[in-house]
Scaffold this active site. Structure first.
Site, mmCIF file in Angstrom:
data_model
loop_
_atom_site.group_PDB
_atom_site.id
_atom_site.type_symbol
_atom_site.label_atom_id
_atom_site.label_comp_id
_atom_site.label_asym_id
_atom_site.label_seq_id
_atom_site.Cartn_x
_atom_site.Cartn_y
_atom_site.Cartn_z
ATOM 1 N N GLU A 172 128.459 -42.566 3.760
ATOM 2 C CA GLU A 172 129.672 -41.900 4.272
ATOM 3 C C GLU A 172 130.529 -41.331 3.137
ATOM 4 O O GLU A 172 131.740 -41.585 3.071
ATOM 5 C CB GLU A 172 130.486 -42.868 5.147
ATOM 6 C CG GLU A 172 129.748 -43.253 6.411
ATOM 7 C CD GLU A 172 130.597 -43.989 7.453
ATOM 8 O OE1 GLU A 172 131.712 -44.421 7.124
ATOM 9 O OE2 GLU A 172 130.121 -44.116 8.601
ATOM 10 N N GLU A 291 123.711 -45.472 11.519
ATOM 11 C CA GLU A 291 124.748 -46.349 12.088
ATOM 12 C C GLU A 291 125.067 -45.844 13.482
ATOM 13 O O GLU A 291 125.497 -44.697 13.643
ATOM 14 C CB GLU A 291 126.022 -46.355 11.235
ATOM 15 C CG GLU A 291 125.839 -47.013 9.885
ATOM 16 C CD GLU A 291 127.144 -47.178 9.102
ATOM 17 O OE1 GLU A 291 128.216 -47.313 9.715
ATOM 18 O OE2 GLU A 291 127.061 -47.150 7.856
HETATM 19 O O1 AHR Z 1 129.515 -50.559 10.181
HETATM 20 C C1 AHR Z 1 130.827 -50.679 9.765
HETATM 21 C C2 AHR Z 1 131.268 -49.530 8.847
HETATM 22 O O2 AHR Z 1 131.292 -48.348 9.589
HETATM 23 C C3 AHR Z 1 130.368 -49.211 7.691
HETATM 24 O O3 AHR Z 1 130.612 -49.990 6.572
HETATM 25 C C4 AHR Z 1 130.688 -47.782 7.405
HETATM 26 O O4 AHR Z 1 129.588 -47.074 6.863
HETATM 27 C C5 AHR Z 1 131.133 -47.223 8.742
HETATM 28 O O5 AHR Z 1 132.320 -46.546 8.645
#
Ligand code: AHR
Length: 499
Positions: A172, A291
């Site tokens: 990110e 994610e």
């Molecule tokens: O999964 C929780 C967080 O969400 C992670 O650390 C990040 O990559 C995202 O913003």
């Protein structure tokens, strides 16, 4: 209410990559400590890993596991987590304001992956560090022997190279919350140089460049195009992340939100292909949806004690409707099997986790565990391009939402349908025209639903929300008929060869 589906065995989206059923384990809250690793636990094995958690993770059927973050990785020194435990430093962990004891690191992660049956996926720190540390980590993990770093790994008890195949170039990096946040130009350059060095160390590896943290990011689109302008020749995948929530307490809207995931995937693919077009390249960048999950219950939790070890953070307790939403997200992923090749449920244990544990106590399945485990077990094969005629509904989230959301997988020995009835009150009569399959019969129908959409699984009632067998579906000639209960997520397995 009625919906009609047409499936033709010749009309395929693509082969479902088994890596679509991945997980994500971050040094965050109680994911690692008290989740995966708890040496004092009565069920801990010789490496300090909780056996009960290993069993539950195996039950999820996770194929790959991303680690060590997440936001955490952008401030991480991987060297802190290897070698004798007594010599490992305790550090301030700035992403989540905790103390990191470094009792668990890359080698423990790989050992744990082998026990749960998942291939490790490692993210490198392109926040506070850069290409040099990234290539050193690849050498430590993957080079056989005869260099300082590979021999260092051997001296830590790992004679054989770990053979980590898939690597993420940071996390990110478009987000201002990220340590070492970068512009697309800064990140694109750093990712390109890291990629070159990493692949020069091990040409077998595959790389994921960071796409946008979410569709909501103001830089979405422009970020993808510029990052790929720099990295196109050096990476195989672009990442994409989505978290959904129901803060408005509007279930109809909540269950419509996964359709925005379809839009996000298609828009990101368009960006990738636009960069390919500019270069007149036949190469196709694939997506790593590394994610995805429901995340909102813990948003208003009181702040934890800063700099504590393994504080309770992001411990969402999931409801029955969250499981329906997660099931719908899985359908979105499967329906883009041609371009989404990796996906990771974020996360696995305690932290927005499919599994919840108590320190020294039991571990149990959260509601979202079930759609994941069922999809991983049953959605193996070729995703088919279904034509769906469904009643539509309007809600705050979007207009014209199909009540039926469906994925169809040709397993070779039969067909699996994953079907969500988004109507909260009414059953849905579904007919499916089955073209080109030969004789099929209903093998098994599993339904996930609960009368109370807010029902949760807890330590005391770990099985309140769980799948159940259902009956009543039938194949007549080349047509399946099934009535999906209201607000239900269904797995219908048809088997070949029974006339
Ligand atoms: O999964 C929780 C967080 O969400 C992670 O650390 C990040 O990559 C995202 O913003």
């Amino acid at each position: 209410m009625r919906a009609r589906v047409v499936l033709d065995r010749d009309y395929a989206i693509g082969e479902v990559d088994r890596r679509l059923f991945g997980g994500f384990a971050e040094h965050l809250g109680r994911h690692i400590y008290e989740g995966i690793y708890e040496p004092g636990h009565p069920l801990a094995d010789e490496d300090g890993f909780r056996r009960d958690v290993i069993e539950l993770v195996r039950g999820l059927g996770m194929t790959v596991m991303r680690y060590p973050g997440g936001n955490f990785v952008s401030g991480y020194n991987w060297e802190d987590g290897v070698g004798p435990r007594s010599e490992r430093p305790r550090r301030l962990e700035l992403a989540w304001r905790a103390t990191e004891p470094n009792e668990f690191g890359a080698n423990e992660f790989i050992q744990w992956c082998r026990k749960v049956g998942a291939d490790p996926v490692i993210a490198v720190n392109l926040g506070t560090r850069g290409p040099e540390d990234a290539r050193r980590l690849v050498e430590y993990c993957n080079h056989p022997s005869g260099t300082e770093l590979s021999d260092w790994r051997r001296s830590h008890g790992f004679a054989e190279p770990h053979g980590v195949r898939l690597w993420c170039l940071g996390n990110e990096m478009d987000g201002p919350w990220q340590m070492g946040h970068k512009t697309a130009t800064e990140y694109g350059r750093a990712a390109c140089e890291a990629a070159k060095l990493m692949k020069w160390v091990d040409p077998e590896i595959e790389l994921v460049a960071c796409g946008s943290s979410g569709r909501f990011m103001p830089t979405f689109g422009a970020w993808e195009m510029e990052v790929l302008d720099h990295t196109f020749d050096h990476v195989e995948y672009l990442s994409i992340h989505t978290y959904l929530g129901n803060r408005e307490d509007d279930s109809a809207s909540f269950l419509a939100k996964p359709d925005a995931m379809d839009d996000f995937i298609e828009e990101t693919v368009a960006c990738c292909d636009a960069v390919a077009a500019k270069r007149r390249s036949a190469k196709r960048i694939m997506l790593s949806f590394d994610e995805w999950n429901v995340w909102y219950h813990s948003n208003d939790d009181p702040p934890h004690e800063p700099w504590s070890v393994a504080p309770h953070q992001l411990e969402d307790v999931y409801t029955a409707e969250d499981a329906l939403c997660a099931g719908a997200m899985l359908i979105s992923l499967l329906n883009h099997a041609d371009r989404v090749k990796v996906a990771c449920l974020a996360q696995v244990v305690n932290v927005i986790g499919a599994i919840m544990t108590e320190a020294g106590g039991p571990a149990w399945r959260q509601t979202i565990y079930h759609p994941f485990a069922l999809a991983s077990a049953n959605a193996q094969g070729r995703a088919l391009r279904a034509v769906v005629e469904s009643p539509l509904y309007d809600c705050r989230e979007r207009q014209g939402v199909p009540v039926l959301k469906l994925a169809a997988i040709d397993r070779g020995d039969g067909l699996t349908l994953l079907a969500l009835n988004r109507d909260l009150a009414q059953p849905l009569d579904m007919t499916v025209d089955l073209r080109g399959f030969g004789p099929l019969a209903v093998g098994e129908w599993t339904v996930l639903r609960h009368d109370d959409l807010k029902a949760t699984n807890t330590r005391e009632y770990p099985d309140r929300v769980r799948p159940a067998s259902h009956s009543g579906a039938a194949v007549d000639g080349a047509q399946l008929r099934a009535t999906l209960p209201p607000a239900s997520w269904n797995v219908i397995r048809l088997v070949c060869g029974i006339g």
